[in-house]
Scaffold this motif. Sequence first.
Motif, mmCIF file in Angstrom:
data_model
loop_
_atom_site.group_PDB
_atom_site.id
_atom_site.type_symbol
_atom_site.label_atom_id
_atom_site.label_comp_id
_atom_site.label_asym_id
_atom_site.label_seq_id
_atom_site.Cartn_x
_atom_site.Cartn_y
_atom_site.Cartn_z
ATOM 1 N N GLY A 29 16.656 41.729 -0.776
ATOM 2 C CA GLY A 29 15.650 40.886 -0.140
ATOM 3 C C GLY A 29 15.753 39.446 -0.611
ATOM 4 N N HIS A 30 15.000 38.596 0.040
ATOM 5 C CA HIS A 30 15.016 37.172 -0.289
ATOM 6 C C HIS A 30 13.602 36.685 -0.560
ATOM 7 C CE1 HIS A 30 19.200 37.002 0.904
ATOM 8 N NE2 HIS A 30 18.867 37.677 1.993
ATOM 9 N N PRO A 41 11.289 33.403 2.672
ATOM 10 C CA PRO A 41 11.967 32.306 3.367
ATOM 11 C C PRO A 41 11.194 31.808 4.593
ATOM 12 C CG PRO A 41 13.532 34.038 2.823
ATOM 13 C CD PRO A 41 12.160 34.567 2.496
ATOM 14 N N SER A 42 10.381 32.668 5.189
ATOM 15 C CA SER A 42 9.587 32.289 6.358
ATOM 16 C C SER A 42 8.445 31.341 6.009
ATOM 17 C CB SER A 42 8.994 33.539 7.016
ATOM 18 O OG SER A 42 8.050 34.145 6.134
ATOM 19 N N GLY A 43 8.152 31.222 4.714
ATOM 20 C CA GLY A 43 7.056 30.374 4.269
ATOM 21 C C GLY A 43 5.838 31.157 3.815
ATOM 22 N N GLY A 101 2.445 41.179 4.644
ATOM 23 C CA GLY A 101 1.901 39.862 4.968
ATOM 24 C C GLY A 101 2.817 38.999 5.811
ATOM 25 N N GLN A 102 4.102 39.264 5.767
ATOM 26 C CA GLN A 102 5.062 38.495 6.562
ATOM 27 C C GLN A 102 4.997 38.869 8.042
ATOM 28 O OE1 GLN A 102 9.065 38.054 4.810
ATOM 29 N NE2 GLN A 102 8.172 39.029 2.998
#
Length: 146
Positions: A29-30, A41-43, A101-102
């Motif tokens: 994962g990132h 990465p999406s914020g 949450g993403q």
Amino acid sequence: MLPPVQTLDGKFSQALVGFSHQLIRLCGGHATVQGAILRAPSGFAVEMRDGCNAVNVTILLWAAVIAFPATWKMKVLGALVGSLLIQAVNVIRFITLFYIGQYSATWFDFAHGYLWETLIVLDTMVIFGLWVSRVSRAANLPNASA
């Protein structure tokens, strides 16, 4: 909480977030870490605040273990192993909330406020129950040296 306790609690939360980050990276994962904040990465970001580090239920477990009639050796062992198990569950909790949450704020709110709150208390009760069962079995065993 007194300021020294708040500082220690904050550092503990940061350590748990760092550990969660390493697990996420280990699994491909990132994410990035900034103190007690894990950011995708999406914020999207999730912060481990007071109560999110499972210290409250760990103290509950310690109180129950200390109050139970057992040897101090068994109490210390129960508190240590139980604490590790609670923190393992809490890391899983934090990582799942990070991913939920993403994708959905609604599901995040439900999982954070209701589902995981209930599960972490239930897990603590199960850990205590298993410890009580083990202590009770050990107390009923015949003495091997007799």
